[in-house]
Design a protein around this motif. Structure first.
Motif, mmCIF file in Angstrom:
data_model
loop_
_atom_site.group_PDB
_atom_site.id
_atom_site.type_symbol
_atom_site.label_atom_id
_atom_site.label_comp_id
_atom_site.label_asym_id
_atom_site.label_seq_id
_atom_site.Cartn_x
_atom_site.Cartn_y
_atom_site.Cartn_z
ATOM 1 N N LYS A 64 2.144 0.354 -9.350
ATOM 2 C CA LYS A 64 3.163 0.050 -10.342
ATOM 3 C C LYS A 64 3.605 -1.403 -10.214
ATOM 4 O O LYS A 64 3.446 -2.026 -9.160
ATOM 5 C CB LYS A 64 4.349 1.004 -10.203
ATOM 6 N N PRO A 65 4.167 -1.979 -11.272
ATOM 7 C CA PRO A 65 4.504 -3.404 -11.249
ATOM 8 C C PRO A 65 5.582 -3.779 -10.233
ATOM 9 O O PRO A 65 5.679 -4.950 -9.855
ATOM 10 C CB PRO A 65 5.006 -3.668 -12.677
ATOM 11 N N ASN A 66 6.385 -2.809 -9.770
ATOM 12 C CA ASN A 66 7.571 -3.152 -8.986
ATOM 13 C C ASN A 66 7.272 -3.977 -7.745
ATOM 14 O O ASN A 66 7.961 -4.959 -7.450
ATOM 15 C CB ASN A 66 8.322 -1.887 -8.592
ATOM 16 N N SER A 67 6.253 -3.589 -6.970
ATOM 17 C CA SER A 67 5.982 -4.333 -5.742
ATOM 18 C C SER A 67 5.426 -5.721 -6.055
ATOM 19 O O SER A 67 5.612 -6.663 -5.273
ATOM 20 C CB SER A 67 5.008 -3.567 -4.839
ATOM 21 N N MET A 68 4.751 -5.859 -7.187
ATOM 22 C CA MET A 68 4.239 -7.182 -7.566
ATOM 23 C C MET A 68 5.372 -8.094 -8.030
ATOM 24 O O MET A 68 5.354 -9.306 -7.767
ATOM 25 C CB MET A 68 3.176 -7.048 -8.652
ATOM 26 N N THR A 69 6.374 -7.520 -8.708
ATOM 27 C CA THR A 69 7.530 -8.349 -9.055
ATOM 28 C C THR A 69 8.288 -8.737 -7.788
ATOM 29 O O THR A 69 8.844 -9.842 -7.704
ATOM 30 C CB THR A 69 8.465 -7.629 -10.044
ATOM 31 N N ASP A 70 8.304 -7.852 -6.788
ATOM 32 C CA ASP A 70 8.925 -8.201 -5.511
ATOM 33 C C ASP A 70 8.205 -9.379 -4.865
ATOM 34 O O ASP A 70 8.838 -10.315 -4.358
ATOM 35 C CB ASP A 70 8.911 -7.008 -4.557
ATOM 36 N N LEU A 71 6.869 -9.339 -4.860
ATOM 37 C CA LEU A 71 6.101 -10.454 -4.303
ATOM 38 C C LEU A 71 6.331 -11.727 -5.110
ATOM 39 O O LEU A 71 6.503 -12.812 -4.540
ATOM 40 C CB LEU A 71 4.617 -10.098 -4.273
ATOM 41 N N VAL A 80 0.828 -1.206 0.000
ATOM 42 C CA VAL A 80 0.000 0.000 0.000
ATOM 43 C C VAL A 80 0.862 1.256 0.000
ATOM 44 O O VAL A 80 0.572 2.234 -0.700
ATOM 45 C CB VAL A 80 -0.956 0.001 1.206
ATOM 46 N N VAL A 81 1.946 1.251 0.770
ATOM 47 C CA VAL A 81 2.799 2.437 0.866
ATOM 48 C C VAL A 81 3.409 2.764 -0.486
ATOM 49 O O VAL A 81 3.451 3.930 -0.899
ATOM 50 C CB VAL A 81 3.895 2.230 1.928
ATOM 51 N N GLU A 82 3.880 1.742 -1.213
ATOM 52 C CA GLU A 82 4.460 2.007 -2.528
ATOM 53 C C GLU A 82 3.421 2.614 -3.472
ATOM 54 O O GLU A 82 3.747 3.468 -4.304
ATOM 55 C CB GLU A 82 5.016 0.731 -3.138
ATOM 56 N N GLY A 83 2.170 2.196 -3.356
ATOM 57 C CA GLY A 83 1.140 2.722 -4.236
ATOM 58 C C GLY A 83 0.813 4.181 -3.975
ATOM 59 O O GLY A 83 0.711 4.989 -4.900
ATOM 60 N N LEU A 84 0.647 4.541 -2.708
ATOM 61 C CA LEU A 84 0.209 5.890 -2.367
ATOM 62 C C LEU A 84 1.341 6.826 -1.980
ATOM 63 O O LEU A 84 1.147 8.046 -1.901
ATOM 64 C CB LEU A 84 -0.804 5.816 -1.214
ATOM 65 N N ASN A 117 8.535 6.251 -3.065
ATOM 66 C CA ASN A 117 9.746 7.021 -2.748
ATOM 67 C C ASN A 117 9.418 8.279 -1.950
ATOM 68 O O ASN A 117 9.956 9.359 -2.205
ATOM 69 C CB ASN A 117 10.511 7.375 -4.024
ATOM 70 N N GLU A 118 8.495 8.104 -0.988
ATOM 71 C CA GLU A 118 8.080 9.176 -0.070
ATOM 72 C C GLU A 118 7.477 10.367 -0.797
ATOM 73 O O GLU A 118 7.583 11.518 -0.349
ATOM 74 C CB GLU A 118 9.242 9.591 0.835
ATOM 75 N N THR A 119 6.794 10.096 -1.915
ATOM 76 C CA THR A 119 6.122 11.122 -2.710
ATOM 77 C C THR A 119 4.627 10.831 -2.719
ATOM 78 O O THR A 119 4.213 9.731 -3.087
ATOM 79 C CB THR A 119 6.655 11.128 -4.149
ATOM 80 N N VAL A 120 3.820 11.801 -2.326
ATOM 81 C CA VAL A 120 2.375 11.581 -2.250
ATOM 82 C C VAL A 120 1.791 11.437 -3.649
ATOM 83 O O VAL A 120 1.946 12.332 -4.501
ATOM 84 C CB VAL A 120 1.679 12.733 -1.502
ATOM 85 N N ASN A 121 1.117 10.316 -3.891
ATOM 86 C CA ASN A 121 0.459 10.053 -5.169
ATOM 87 C C ASN A 121 -0.892 10.778 -5.158
ATOM 88 O O ASN A 121 -1.939 10.185 -4.906
ATOM 89 C CB ASN A 121 0.273 8.546 -5.346
ATOM 90 N N LEU A 122 -0.846 12.075 -5.449
ATOM 91 C CA LEU A 122 -1.976 12.969 -5.182
ATOM 92 C C LEU A 122 -3.198 12.646 -6.022
ATOM 93 O O LEU A 122 -4.318 12.546 -5.506
ATOM 94 C CB LEU A 122 -1.546 14.418 -5.419
ATOM 95 N N VAL A 123 -3.030 12.488 -7.337
ATOM 96 C CA VAL A 123 -4.178 12.277 -8.222
ATOM 97 C C VAL A 123 -4.890 10.974 -7.877
ATOM 98 O O VAL A 123 -6.112 10.942 -7.675
ATOM 99 C CB VAL A 123 -3.728 12.283 -9.697
ATOM 100 N N TRP A 124 -4.143 9.886 -7.804
ATOM 101 C CA TRP A 124 -4.777 8.590 -7.554
ATOM 102 C C TRP A 124 -5.310 8.498 -6.129
ATOM 103 O O TRP A 124 -6.407 7.964 -5.897
ATOM 104 C CB TRP A 124 -3.795 7.467 -7.850
ATOM 105 N N GLY A 125 -4.573 8.999 -5.164
ATOM 106 C CA GLY A 125 -5.048 8.935 -3.785
ATOM 107 C C GLY A 125 -6.328 9.730 -3.585
ATOM 108 O O GLY A 125 -7.264 9.265 -2.922
#
Length: 516
Positions: A241-248, A161-165, A168-176
């Motif tokens: 983004k795909p990155n956390s899913m590739t991590d899983l 969840v943190v990676e999505g919203l 890199n400690e940047t608020v995902n403003l539009v999607w959130g």
């Protein structure tokens, strides 16, 4: 024994009628959950007796703000193949009661209640869960929590969840903002978490909220349960983004399949699924791990990666798909009107530095939020005229001319030395494919925000770009463009800052690009 032509004709007609019989559809079911909340569901029942082990069963979970009707076409198709299929509206959405808890404990308990209900009323065999977006995340978490879930198809889902919203400690403003404002019946703590995230307060509390809602932390449970996990994500998905899913994916030890596609969040799956490949593969996944069909999917390459723009499907044995990479080192520009360069060896010249400034966005970017991302799935990339990027507010570095096609596959990364003038600064990192006329096509990007940078001190930052698959043609260059604002992301409160990039032997900045 001889059979008359009339009897043969009647028998054939009966067999044909049975083969083409439609499954029974129950459009409205009210199922009471553990706390008295009414969950709204529908059900497709195959028009055939159950196999010896019970019906292979699929539980569909809706996307955010949608309801039980989302998967009618897929559910009917599965029922015609002999599946028992339930679709339901998660609490707080559709006609279901309760409040949205963002895949919290109540929603996970609902999953187990629905499985209990199915088992109490029908002969259930092996059971799978599937969904897009919110439904994908709940499917993964539900499978980790309940060992009765044998297989999962998680499409456009998340594992962190943190990676999505807060990438890199940047608020995902539009999607959130979109998510919060479309959950009309939500738990009050969701507003508090979003407010804390936007204000930079109580980040530990945000992480605590996210942990039980992030499947990345439950890989051991999925492995212990033996769940067969299929995951599909899209390269221009700037929510999950795909990155956390590739991590899983790399943590899973059981049967697993990874699909990486062009397009943005949920749109690719909803509008046909990469020329039908996503849903067709999901059905084959269930046929293998719920029905037990030997259809070969377990012996095929585990990773399906579709190249952006060309939409050409490639298959690989595992992820990462390649161990090859190019390391390009950043060399300085001479003026605001020129570009730095990307070279194969580190800078070894005189001590040098470049600077660029916050306070304005530039032509570098991801296009129109959501719209441009969706168009990528149809082969329409984000274009930028690279000379139009303002050198006072950005900096660019160009690679050598490519004498053969550069097949980028995977996750590029950047190590960058900077000296910021304020404690809170933001960098928007972009990789472009630039042609001889200066037109750039966006390959990938990444944001990064520093909230407690040491002012006036040189420090190294590192960031991964969004995972991608892209072919840079012969005669083109790769351009790294860095500015300080992006339309998707929340800006720092004070944007009047300067970023200095130093160059010398002890301050080596490097771009790493994986390729075939």
């Amino acid at each position: 024994m001889k059979c008359s032509p009339l009897l043969a004709l009647l028998g054939g007609a009966l067999l044909a009628a049975q083969a083409w019989a439609a499954p029974q559809f129950i459009p409205d079911l009210d199922i009471t959950s553990f706390d008295g909340t009414e969950l709204d569901a529908n059900l497709f029942l195959p028009d055939a007796p159950p196999p010896a082990g019970g019906y292979p069963t699929v539980l569909f979970t809706n996307s955010w703000a949608l309801d039980k009707h989302q998967y009618l076409l897929q559910a009917k198709a599965l029922a015609e193949k002999g599946y028992l299929v339930m679709s339901y509206s998660t609490r707080g959405f559709g006609q279901s009661g309760g409040l949205v808890d963002v895949a919290g404990g109540n929603s996970l308990s609902d999953v187990s209640v629905l499985i209990d209900w199915l088992e109490a009323n029908y002969p259930v065999g092996k059971l799978g869960m599937a969904g897009i977006s919110y439904g994908a995340g709940l499917s993964l978490l539900g499978a980790a929590a309940d060992p009765r879930v044998d297989a999962v198809a998680a499409l456009s889902g998340w594992s962190d969840v943190v990676e999505g919203l807060y990438p890199n400690e940047t608020v995902n403003l539009v999607w959130g903002t979109l998510l919060v404002n479309t959950a009309f019946q939500r738990e009050s703590y969701i507003d508090q978490v979003w407010s804390d995230l936007r204000g930079g307060h109580n980040i530990d509390g945000v992480i605590e909220f996210a942990a039980p809602r992030s499947a990345l932390g439950f890989a051991d449970a999925l492995n212990a349960n033996g769940t067969a996990v299929l995951m599909s994500n899209n390269f221009a998905d700037y929510l999950f983004k795909p990155n956390s899913m590739t991590d899983l994916y790399t943590l899973l030890e059981g049967p697993k399949k990874l699909l990486l596609n062009p397009g943005t969040h949920a749109v690719t799956e909803t509008l046909g699924g990469n020329r039908g490949h996503i849903w067709a593969t999901s059905f084959r996944w269930f046929d293998r791990y719920l029905k037990g069909e030997d259809n070969g999917i377990d012996r095929e390459p585990k990773v399906d990666m579709t190249v952006r723009i060309s939409n050409r499907l490639e298959q690989f044995d595992d992820f990462p798909v390649t161990q090859n990479s190019s390391h390009w080192y950043l060399h300085p520009r001479l003026t605001y009107f020129g570009n730095g360069s990307l070279r194969s060896s580190p800078y070894s010249g005189w001590r040098w530095s470049n600077e660029f400034h916050g306070g304005a966005d530039t032509a570098a970017g991801t296009g129109i939020p959501i719209v441009s991302d969706a168009l990528e799935g149809f082969g329409i990339p984000v274009y930028t005229y690279m000379p139009a990027i303002n050198g006072y507010h950005a900096i660019e570095y160009q690679s050598p001319l490519q004498w053969s096609t550069l097949k980028i596959r995977g996750t590029a990364s950047l190590e960058l030395w900077i000296k910021p003038s304020k404690p809170e600064v933001q960098l928007q990192l972009h990789l472009y494919d630039t042609d001889a006329l200066g037109m750039g096509r966006l390959i990938t990007h990444a944001p990064i925000t520093l909230h407690n940078a040491e002012v006036g001190r040189e420090q190294k930052i590192s960031a991964e770009f969004f995972t991608t698959s892209y072919d840079v043609p012969v005669g083109h260059r790769v351009t790294l463009a860095i500015d300080t604002e992006g339309l998707i992301y929340q800006k720092p409160a004070d944007t009047n800052y300067e970023i200095v990039v130093p160059y010398r032997g002890s301050r080596v900045s490097r771009l790493t690009v994986p390729h075939l």
